[in-house]
Design an enzyme around this catalytic site. Structure first.
Site, PDB file in Angstrom:
ATOM      1  N   ASP A 131       0.815  -1.217   0.000  1.00 28.64           N
ATOM      2  CA  ASP A 131       0.000   0.000   0.000  1.00 28.64           C
ATOM      3  C   ASP A 131       0.851   1.270   0.000  1.00 28.64           C
ATOM      4  OD1 ASP A 131       0.989   0.050   2.563  1.00 28.64           O
ATOM      5  OD2 ASP A 131      -0.945  -0.209   3.563  1.00 28.64           O
ATOM      6  N   ASP A 258      19.388  -5.778  -0.127  1.00 24.06           N
ATOM      7  CA  ASP A 258      18.854  -4.419  -0.283  1.00 24.06           C
ATOM      8  C   ASP A 258      18.938  -3.645   1.031  1.00 24.06           C
ATOM      9  OD1 ASP A 258      16.800  -6.505   0.247  1.00 24.06           O
ATOM     10  OD2 ASP A 258      15.525  -4.775   0.659  1.00 24.06           O
TER      11      ASP A 258
HETATM   12  P1  AMP Z   1      11.984  -3.883   3.707  1.00 22.51           P
HETATM   13  O1  AMP Z   1      11.604  -5.202   4.272  1.00 22.51           O
HETATM   14  O2  AMP Z   1      11.448  -2.713   4.477  1.00 22.51           O
HETATM   15  O3  AMP Z   1      13.441  -3.776   3.421  1.00 22.51           O
HETATM   16  O4  AMP Z   1      11.236  -3.771   2.311  1.00 22.51           O
HETATM   17  C1  AMP Z   1      11.481  -4.644   1.246  1.00 22.51           C
HETATM   18  C2  AMP Z   1      10.833  -4.120   0.002  1.00 22.51           C
HETATM   19  O5  AMP Z   1       9.411  -4.068   0.167  1.00 22.51           O
HETATM   20  C3  AMP Z   1      11.238  -2.719  -0.395  1.00 22.51           C
HETATM   21  O6  AMP Z   1      11.238  -2.695  -1.793  1.00 22.51           O
HETATM   22  C4  AMP Z   1      10.142  -1.867   0.174  1.00 22.51           C
HETATM   23  O7  AMP Z   1      10.034  -0.634  -0.501  1.00 22.51           O
HETATM   24  C5  AMP Z   1       8.926  -2.745  -0.051  1.00 22.51           C
HETATM   25  N1  AMP Z   1       7.831  -2.470   0.889  1.00 22.51           N
HETATM   26  C6  AMP Z   1       7.772  -2.749   2.213  1.00 22.51           C
HETATM   27  N2  AMP Z   1       6.592  -2.382   2.734  1.00 22.51           N
HETATM   28  C7  AMP Z   1       5.860  -1.843   1.720  1.00 22.51           C
HETATM   29  C8  AMP Z   1       4.544  -1.286   1.613  1.00 22.51           C
HETATM   30  N3  AMP Z   1       3.730  -1.196   2.658  1.00 22.51           N
HETATM   31  N4  AMP Z   1       4.159  -0.850   0.394  1.00 22.51           N
HETATM   32  C9  AMP Z   1       4.955  -0.926  -0.667  1.00 22.51           C
HETATM   33  N5  AMP Z   1       6.199  -1.441  -0.644  1.00 22.51           N
HETATM   34  C10 AMP Z   1       6.652  -1.905   0.538  1.00 22.51           C
HETATM   35 MG    MG Z   2      14.725  -2.488   2.772  1.00 21.70          MG
END
Ligand code: AMP
Ligand code: MG
Length: 491
Positions: A131, A258
């Site tokens: 979202d 990442d």
């Molecule tokens: P993270 O686990 O925070 O490192 O996120 C991993 C990936 O998922 C990244 O590309 C984030 O931008 C994406 N992501 C995490 N939460 C959301 C969300 N609520 N909406 C869109 N993308 C998300």
């Molecule tokens: Mg991340």
């Protein structure tokens, strides 16, 4: 424009858009979603001042629009950054900022370029099924933990502000939404290089590497092979960083490629936690079912990620594949050596050992202590801080945390004979860390609109080494009924 001049009228002209300009293939210009009713939850005034941003201005209506991405100053080009990610070992080729925007770069008071980045600012082309939003709790968690890490002297992205958007976010229940403003020396990740490499455009890969050298590791430019030197600089930075995590009992939780920076700053505080009871197998993330990112695995996982970085950089190392691989392997071998050296030096400091104590004496002491801690599941932070008191002759605090006091006494006799430096120990063994039960308490209160517990916790953990009266509960272990702690990511 003077770098540190406070902006009292407008934010115009303060932001550069260097990443967007130099690496357009990896930057999608994008707009934040409108925040219907922005309210400031927390502002980092010293950090704002260091960026030359006037805190009063940031607190005002224009500031809140800036901090939610709804005001784009002249000179800024907000972009979602493209990157790849090995997530729990599986390749996601097109990850990128799904809910974040790089607003631009600011030159800080020290003359350094700093990224200003918004997390929770709405869907982007990388959002996939998400979202694009973030809830108040997880954004405040990143604020608390990143600022605590910074206060302990551990390289990290910083947190400038958390603004509640007035937009509800659906998770297990409806929660208040928020945007975190993150400040970093850069947002290049191992996954950024994986992305550039996968495009097959060597020119892009080279421009990315040159950008990384200029911003993060300028010394590499002087080397005979600047790209090998860049790789080695990242190895050195990560070896040192992960050693520092281990020394304070920090479990990052999602060391995907990442979430590992080229700068060597800790990034992306999701399901992270500090260990309470010492347990090498400690895992806090609800989604880490196999324990891939358990406490003890962090150095190995950093090395795994650096191997992915090497694969991405190979074409820049040498035209010949074999020579390139040899250069990568030679460099990678340095990781273990540097990690071990950093960790051992850090453990010696935690034990207050003087420089003239040789390693043959220090190593068995360190090993013996870790066995005691593990067998006794002692509270990691309290124990090491208690050792400072033990160095002053008051053993009870540390001793009482272990089930076998006789074993501790035997160890402490050998250690005390080396005249440990208690004051030096107190400078590296924190009293106040963001303990899991205190973080939960603060986040729950803040989600309900009550900000005092957050402010008190921040006050404790942003001055972690000096014991202060009235803060006993911030130094104490979790109550027995707190139970096995779990955190949830992507929320
Ligand atoms: P993270 O686990 O925070 O490192 O996120 C991993 C990936 O998922 C990244 O590309 C984030 O931008 C994406 N992501 C995490 N939460 C959301 C969300 N609520 N909406 C869109 N993308 C998300
Ligand atoms: Mg991340």
């Amino acid at each position: 424009m003077t770098a540190a001049a406070p902006s009292t009228v407008s934010f115009d002209g303060r932001f550069d858009s260097r990443f967007a300009r130099e690496l357009g293939e990896m930057a999608v210009p994008w707009q934040a979603e409108t925040a219907p009713d922005p309210r400031l939850l927390v502002l980092n005034e010293p950090l704002a001042a260091g960026l030359g941003l006037d805190p009063t201005h940031l607190r005002g209506p224009e500031g809140l629009r800036l901090l939610t991405g709804n005001l784009v100053p002249n000179g800024a080009t907000p972009v979602a950054q493209a990157y790849t990610g090995h997530q729990f070992g599986w390749l996601a080729p097109r990850l990128g900022d799904g809910r974040a925007l790089l607003l631009g770069e600011i030159t800080d008071a020290g003359g350094h370029l700093r990224d200003v980045h918004l997390k929770g600012s709405g869907r982007t082309p990388f959002a996939r099924g998400g979202d694009g939003l973030a809830a108040v709790g997880p954004m405040l968690r990143e604020y608390i933990v990143s600022e605590a890490m910074h206060a302990m002297g551990i390289p990290t992205t910083r947190s400038l502000a958390v603004v509640a958007t007035g937009r509800p976010v659906l998770r297990d229940t409806m929660l208040p939404g928020a945007v975190l403003t993150r400040v970093a020396s850069g947002h290049l990740r191992v996954g950024s290089f994986q992305y550039a490499r996968a495009t097959g455009d060597i020119n892009l890969l080279r421009r990315l590497a040159d950008h990384a050298i200029t911003r993060h590791h300028p010394g590499a430019a002087e080397a005979g092979n600047p790209y090998v030197a860049l790789f080695q600089a990242v190895i050195a930075a990560q070896a040192s960083l992960v050693a520092q995590w281990m020394l304070v009992g920090f479990v990052h939780g999602v060391m995907n490629t990442d979430n590992m920076t080229i700068s060597g700053e800790t990034i992306d505080y999701g399901p992270c936690a500090f260990m309470d009871a010492f347990d090498p197998a400690a895992v806090y993330s609800s989604i880490d079912e196999t324990g891939r990112y358990a406490y003890r695995n962090q150095p190995a996982m950093a090395e795994w990620n650096l191997t992915r970085l090497a694969e991405s950089l190979l074409p820049l190392f040498h035209d010949g594949q074999e020579q390139a691989v040899a250069l990568a392997q030679e460099s990678l071998a340095g990781f273990r050596r540097q990690y071990s050296a950093a960790w051992s030096a850090g453990m010696r400091a935690k034990l207050g050992l003087h420089h003239d104590v040789d390693d043959d004496a220090a190593s068995p002491l360190v090993d013996g202590l870790l066995s005691l801690l593990q067998a006794g599941r002692a509270d990691h932070t309290s124990f090491f801080r208690g050792l400072g008191a033990a160095a002053r002759g008051h053993r009870e605090a540390a001793r009482s945390l272990l089930p076998d006091p006789a074993a501790f006494d035997a160890w402490a006799e050998r250690w005390s004979a080396l005249s440990p430096d208690a004051d030096a120990m107190d400078r590296v063994n924190p009293v106040y860390i963001p303990r899991n039960h205190l973080v939960e308490e603060a986040l729950t209160a803040a989600t309900g609109g009550e900000l005092d517990p957050l402010k008190r916790l921040l006050d404790a953990v942003t001055n972690p080494y000096v014991e202060r009266p009235g803060l006993d509960r911030y130094a104490a272990a979790a109550p027995a009924d707190f139970g096995a702690y779990r955190t949830y990511c992507g929320t």
